[in-house]
Design an enzyme around this catalytic site. Structure first.
Site, PDB file in Angstrom:
ATOM      1  N   SER A  15       0.705  -0.985  -0.004  1.00 55.47           N
ATOM      2  CA  SER A  15      -0.128  -0.006  -0.091  1.00 55.47           C
ATOM      3  C   SER A  15       0.867   1.504  -0.092  1.00 55.47           C
ATOM      4  O   SER A  15       1.793   1.376   0.803  1.00 55.47           O
ATOM      5  CB  SER A  15      -0.863  -0.012   1.205  1.00 55.47           C
ATOM      6  OG  SER A  15      -1.667   1.125   1.349  1.00 55.47           O
ATOM      7  N   SER A  17      -1.005   4.077   0.675  1.00 53.14           N
ATOM      8  CA  SER A  17      -1.846   5.006   1.385  1.00 53.14           C
ATOM      9  C   SER A  17      -0.878   5.759   2.386  1.00 53.14           C
ATOM     10  O   SER A  17      -1.124   7.063   2.390  1.00 53.14           O
ATOM     11  CB  SER A  17      -3.025   4.283   2.098  1.00 53.14           C
ATOM     12  OG  SER A  17      -3.755   3.854   0.891  1.00 53.14           O
ATOM     13  N   LYS A  66     -13.479  -5.168   2.774  1.00 52.25           N
ATOM     14  CA  LYS A  66     -14.372  -4.093   2.738  1.00 52.25           C
ATOM     15  C   LYS A  66     -15.870  -4.591   2.742  1.00 52.25           C
ATOM     16  O   LYS A  66     -16.609  -3.566   3.261  1.00 52.25           O
ATOM     17  CB  LYS A  66     -14.134  -3.871   0.954  1.00 52.25           C
ATOM     18  CG  LYS A  66     -13.014  -3.253   0.805  1.00 52.25           C
ATOM     19  CD  LYS A  66     -12.909  -2.696  -0.618  1.00 52.25           C
ATOM     20  CE  LYS A  66     -11.341  -2.040  -0.676  1.00 52.25           C
ATOM     21  NZ  LYS A  66     -11.249  -1.401  -2.117  1.00 52.25           N
ATOM     22  N   GLU A  78     -25.399   6.378   2.944  1.00 46.55           N
ATOM     23  CA  GLU A  78     -26.325   5.772   2.064  1.00 46.55           C
ATOM     24  C   GLU A  78     -25.736   5.106   1.034  1.00 46.55           C
ATOM     25  O   GLU A  78     -26.188   3.704   0.614  1.00 46.55           O
ATOM     26  CB  GLU A  78     -27.196   6.889   1.551  1.00 46.55           C
ATOM     27  CG  GLU A  78     -28.494   6.314   0.658  1.00 46.55           C
ATOM     28  CD  GLU A  78     -29.024   7.282   0.196  1.00 46.55           C
ATOM     29  OE1 GLU A  78     -30.185   7.102  -0.610  1.00 46.55           O
ATOM     30  OE2 GLU A  78     -29.097   8.606   0.839  1.00 46.55           O
ATOM     31  N   ASP A 103     -14.377   4.246  -3.288  1.00 41.29           N
ATOM     32  CA  ASP A 103     -13.838   3.500  -4.403  1.00 41.29           C
ATOM     33  C   ASP A 103     -14.471   3.888  -5.497  1.00 41.29           C
ATOM     34  O   ASP A 103     -13.927   4.118  -6.817  1.00 41.29           O
ATOM     35  CB  ASP A 103     -13.802   2.034  -4.323  1.00 41.29           C
ATOM     36  CG  ASP A 103     -12.566   1.639  -3.308  1.00 41.29           C
ATOM     37  OD1 ASP A 103     -11.722   1.929  -3.368  1.00 41.29           O
ATOM     38  OD2 ASP A 103     -12.992   0.455  -2.780  1.00 41.29           O
ATOM     39  N   GLY A 128     -14.761  -9.353 -11.920  1.00 42.67           N
ATOM     40  CA  GLY A 128     -14.824  -9.330 -10.442  1.00 42.67           C
ATOM     41  C   GLY A 128     -16.130  -9.023  -9.801  1.00 42.67           C
ATOM     42  O   GLY A 128     -16.948  -8.277 -10.253  1.00 42.67           O
ATOM     43  N   GLY A 130     -16.047  -8.435  -6.132  1.00 45.20           N
ATOM     44  CA  GLY A 130     -15.748  -8.339  -4.512  1.00 45.20           C
ATOM     45  C   GLY A 130     -16.118  -6.962  -4.204  1.00 45.20           C
ATOM     46  O   GLY A 130     -16.981  -6.238  -4.812  1.00 45.20           O
ATOM     47  N   GLY A 131     -15.690  -6.479  -2.986  1.00 45.39           N
ATOM     48  CA  GLY A 131     -15.997  -5.194  -2.393  1.00 45.39           C
ATOM     49  C   GLY A 131     -15.907  -3.971  -3.422  1.00 45.39           C
ATOM     50  O   GLY A 131     -16.613  -3.075  -3.681  1.00 45.39           O
ATOM     51  N   ILE A 217      -7.868  -1.569 -11.568  1.00 43.99           N
ATOM     52  CA  ILE A 217      -8.058  -0.869 -10.316  1.00 43.99           C
ATOM     53  C   ILE A 217      -6.620  -1.053  -9.428  1.00 43.99           C
ATOM     54  O   ILE A 217      -6.382  -0.413  -8.416  1.00 43.99           O
ATOM     55  CB  ILE A 217      -9.064  -1.336  -9.305  1.00 43.99           C
ATOM     56  CG1 ILE A 217      -9.056  -2.684  -8.862  1.00 43.99           C
ATOM     57  CG2 ILE A 217     -10.236  -1.041  -9.991  1.00 43.99           C
ATOM     58  CD1 ILE A 217     -10.209  -3.132  -7.908  1.00 43.99           C
ATOM     59  N   TYR A 219      -2.658  -0.803  -8.641  1.00 42.86           N
ATOM     60  CA  TYR A 219      -1.927   0.382  -8.924  1.00 42.86           C
ATOM     61  C   TYR A 219      -0.495   0.163  -8.879  1.00 42.86           C
ATOM     62  O   TYR A 219       0.421   0.725  -9.023  1.00 42.86           O
ATOM     63  CB  TYR A 219      -2.298   1.612  -8.450  1.00 42.86           C
ATOM     64  CG  TYR A 219      -2.004   1.567  -6.728  1.00 42.86           C
ATOM     65  CD1 TYR A 219      -0.870   1.979  -6.143  1.00 42.86           C
ATOM     66  CD2 TYR A 219      -3.068   1.068  -6.062  1.00 42.86           C
ATOM     67  CE1 TYR A 219      -0.732   1.974  -4.939  1.00 42.86           C
ATOM     68  CE2 TYR A 219      -2.948   0.923  -4.650  1.00 42.86           C
ATOM     69  CZ  TYR A 219      -1.611   1.334  -3.892  1.00 42.86           C
ATOM     70  OH  TYR A 219      -1.667   1.498  -2.644  1.00 42.86           O
TER      71      TYR A 219
END
Length: 276
Positions: A15, A17, A66, A78, A103, A128, A130-131, A217, A219
């Site tokens: 990551s 981040s 996620k 929401e 995301d 895919g 997934g989350g 998605i 990176y």
């Protein structure tokens, strides 16, 4: 008191981040720090309780938590509730935990930054279920990309998203490979190609139409095997870096009420990841 934030996932060592958010804190002279936390699926509940107890102001959630994190949060935004996936947690002033999903909106911002907004009529293949896939599917639908097909190894998981959206279709990876020429936009939304994993392909891109728009998605690395194969077929490439930076910027806004500089961050991370 100094604020601190985190990103939880498994794996987590890939990551960027922490580097991104800590750079934004420095740029804006915010007294805060951001750390990576490796959390296995078995430890998720205790990790959430620990972050809350230790006073984290918020955190990001990545693969594979996620969807699994939702029962441990007090409330959902929401959009996150509709998507059934969370990638950003905010500790409210009351001390409760609220989940958001940045995301999908981050991906759409990145896609349209790269290729413009004139492709919404093209058939889209989302690979895919997934989350992250849920977030992107709902966000693309919300932004006017209505011709959506979701392909997944387990078709029932893709069908569940289609049913919730109320539109689109679900197909197998084998069907996706056979009908690839029908799609103008492909979005690779699995963890295939992560720098820490196996460099696998969901299916062959032999039938890909030249000029198709292909996004991933993932990176890190910037050029995944999927994007490399698509480029060889003459596709327009969209790396996962823009989505990563934009989803992070939206999370930053939720936490601190300020908008960070995304353009300079994309340039910095692109250089760190080898450029493209």
């Amino acid at each position: 008191m100094k604020k601190w934030f985190a990103v939880m996932g498994d794996p987590i060592e890939h990551s960027k981040s922490p580097a991104m958010h800590n750079a934004w804190f420095r740029e804006k002279s915010i007294d805060a720090t951001y750390i990576p936390v490796h959390v296995s699926s078995e430890s998720l509940e205790s990790a959430v309780a620990g972050l809350k107890t230790l006073g984290a102001s918020g955190w990001n959630v990545t693969i594979p938590h996620k969807t699994a994190i939702i029962p441990y949060l007090d409330e959902l935004d929401e959009l996150a509730e509709k998507m059934g996936a969370v990638n950003t947690v905010v500790r409210t002033k009351e001390g409760t935990l609220k989940g958001y999903n940045t995301d999908g909106v981050g991906f759409v911002r990145s896609l349209e930054e790269a290729v413009g907004k004139s492709h919404k009529d093209k058939p889209v293949l989302l690979i895919g279920a997934g989350g992250a896939a849920r977030g992107i599917a709902f966000a693309m639908q919300q932004q006017g990309y209505e011709n959506l097909t979701i392909a997944n190894r387990t078709v029932a998981n893709a069908q569940a998203i289609v049913d919730e959206m109320g539109t689109g279709q679900a197909i197998s990876l084998t069907e996706a490979e056979a009908t690839l020429a029908d799609f103008g936009i492909l979005v690779q939304m699995t963890s295939a190609g992560l720098a820490t994993g196996n460099f696998s392909m969901p299916f062959s891109l032999d039938r890909l139409t030249k000029g198709a728009i292909v996004a991933d998605i993932v990176y890190n690395p910037l050029m995944t095997p999927f994007l490399q194969a698509a480029e060889e077929k003459g596709a327009t490439i969209v790396t996962g870096l823009g989505m990563f930076v934009h989803q992070g910027a939206i999370a930053f806004e939720y936490w601190l009420g300020e908008s960070p500089n995304t353009n300079s961050m994309i340039a910095q991370l692109k250089a760190q990841l080898g450029g493209y």
